[in-house]
Design a protein around this motif. Structure first.
Motif, PDB file in Angstrom:
ATOM      1  N   ARG A 113      85.748 -46.486 -79.684  1.00  0.00           N
ATOM      2  CA  ARG A 113      84.412 -46.309 -80.424  1.00  0.00           C
ATOM      3  C   ARG A 113      84.714 -46.479 -82.065  1.00  0.00           C
ATOM      4  O   ARG A 113      84.063 -47.433 -83.071  1.00  0.00           O
ATOM      5  N   ASP A 162      77.930 -48.160 -80.300  1.00  0.00           N
ATOM      6  CA  ASP A 162      77.628 -47.684 -79.255  1.00  0.00           C
ATOM      7  C   ASP A 162      76.940 -48.787 -78.178  1.00  0.00           C
ATOM      8  O   ASP A 162      77.091 -49.082 -77.237  1.00  0.00           O
ATOM      9  N   ALA A 163      75.929 -49.329 -79.215  1.00  0.00           N
ATOM     10  CA  ALA A 163      75.086 -50.633 -78.545  1.00  0.00           C
ATOM     11  C   ALA A 163      76.277 -51.837 -78.146  1.00  0.00           C
ATOM     12  O   ALA A 163      75.997 -52.307 -77.210  1.00  0.00           O
ATOM     13  N   ALA A 170      78.097 -50.800 -75.009  1.00  0.00           N
ATOM     14  CA  ALA A 170      77.244 -50.714 -73.785  1.00  0.00           C
ATOM     15  C   ALA A 170      77.138 -52.507 -73.301  1.00  0.00           C
ATOM     16  O   ALA A 170      77.158 -52.761 -72.319  1.00  0.00           O
ATOM     17  N   ARG A 171      76.989 -53.301 -74.458  1.00  0.00           N
ATOM     18  CA  ARG A 171      76.839 -54.619 -73.819  1.00  0.00           C
ATOM     19  C   ARG A 171      78.125 -55.168 -73.301  1.00  0.00           C
ATOM     20  O   ARG A 171      78.144 -56.112 -72.605  1.00  0.00           O
ATOM     21  N   SER A 180      80.307 -53.381 -71.608  1.00  0.00           N
ATOM     22  CA  SER A 180      80.595 -52.348 -70.280  1.00  0.00           C
ATOM     23  C   SER A 180      81.929 -51.685 -70.951  1.00  0.00           C
ATOM     24  O   SER A 180      82.833 -51.458 -69.867  1.00  0.00           O
ATOM     25  N   ALA A 202      81.244 -48.679 -72.772  1.00  0.00           N
ATOM     26  CA  ALA A 202      80.710 -47.312 -73.175  1.00  0.00           C
ATOM     27  C   ALA A 202      81.364 -46.177 -72.448  1.00  0.00           C
ATOM     28  O   ALA A 202      81.778 -45.216 -73.109  1.00  0.00           O
ATOM     29  N   ARG A 231      84.797 -45.248 -74.674  1.00  0.00           N
ATOM     30  CA  ARG A 231      84.526 -45.132 -76.089  1.00  0.00           C
ATOM     31  C   ARG A 231      85.276 -44.255 -76.811  1.00  0.00           C
ATOM     32  O   ARG A 231      85.863 -44.190 -77.979  1.00  0.00           O
TER      33      ARG A 231
END
Length: 258
Positions: A102, A134-135, A138-139, A141, A143, A146
């Motif tokens: 992250r 974080d977005a 997530a896109r 994969s 997350a 992180r």
């Protein structure tokens, strides 16, 4: 009347670099337009990564120019070119290994927004920066990774993180140098899906160096071929892949420049 083509987002004019008596990139003239994905192919040693290094500023040319939206950036550093919209992902991972996944992404977002680079500043607690990071994860994969240190990730996840960092930079020109190198068959689709989504954003320009022709066939709108540093073919994928000049290059035969 057909609309006029958009001006090139990126252009190289007579771009050349010599190392002693060896010409690694030989007077390459090429323009790249928004909304297109161009695959750059050729045999090992053809000059593909060197051409990328000249465009992104890791190398300075012996002759020729690099232009971004018509501006000559040949004399600018790699960092200055990034600020003008050039984004580059490397063959080898280029991460902050001692930071979490992250934090790697947050730093890119933070830099892009001009929020400074102090890891211990209040920027680390800004929810907007963290939410955007974080977005992106997530896109990609990522997350679930992180809070892991980037340096502890498996190679495939390190590759995904580097591409995620490039996506977080939001450049006008995306440059991918073998983004699937070293990845397992199961990991490759995540990278290809991201590149496909970038390609569908019509104001972005994508350059892709890739040896895997199945990847090239899936993604490319156009293929250019380098051989011995020179541009020897340029056109639609099916036509270029089927051309004798490409068949000879990949089979190791001699090529005569047209």
């Amino acid at each position: 009347m057909a609309p006029a083509p958009s001006p090139p987002a990126l252009e190289t004019r007579d771009l050349t670099i010599r190392f002693g008596g060896h010409v690694a990139v030989d007077a390459v003239n090429c323009a790249f337009h928004p909304g297109t994905l161009t695959a750059i192919v050729g045999p090992n040693g053809a000059g593909k990564t060197t051409y990328f290094n000249l465009i992104s500023g890791q190398l300075r040319p012996t002759d020729g120019q690099v232009l971004v939206r018509g501006e000559d950036v040949t004399g600018l550093t790699a960092a200055a070119r990034t600020r003008r919209g050039l984004g580059r992902a490397f063959q080898l991972t280029n991460l902050f290994p001692g930071l979490t996944v992250r934090e790697n992404i947050r730093l890119v977002v933070q830099s892009r927004r001009g929020a400074g680079m102090d890891l211990l500043s209040r920027a680390a607690r800004r929810t907007d920066l963290v939410d955007e990071a974080d977005a992106v994860l997530a896109r990609m994969s990522l997350a679930g990774r992180r809070d892991d240190l980037a340096g502890a990730l498996p190679h495939g996840d390190q590759r995904k993180l580097e591409v995620a960092m490039l996506a977080a930079l939001e450049p006008d020109v995306f440059m991918f140098d073998e983004p699937t190198a070293g990845m397992s068959v199961d990991e490759v689709p995540t990278i290809l899906d991201l590149i496909r989504r970038i390609k569908e954003t019509t104001d972005k320009t994508v350059l892709l160096v890739e040896h895997k022709m199945d990847v090239v066939r899936q993604l490319a709108d156009r293929i250019i071929v380098l051989h011995n540093g020179a541009l020897v073919a340029d056109g639609e994928p099916a036509e270029v892949i089927a051309s004798p000049i490409v068949q000879e290059a990949y089979l190791g035969g001699a090529i005569e420049h047209a």
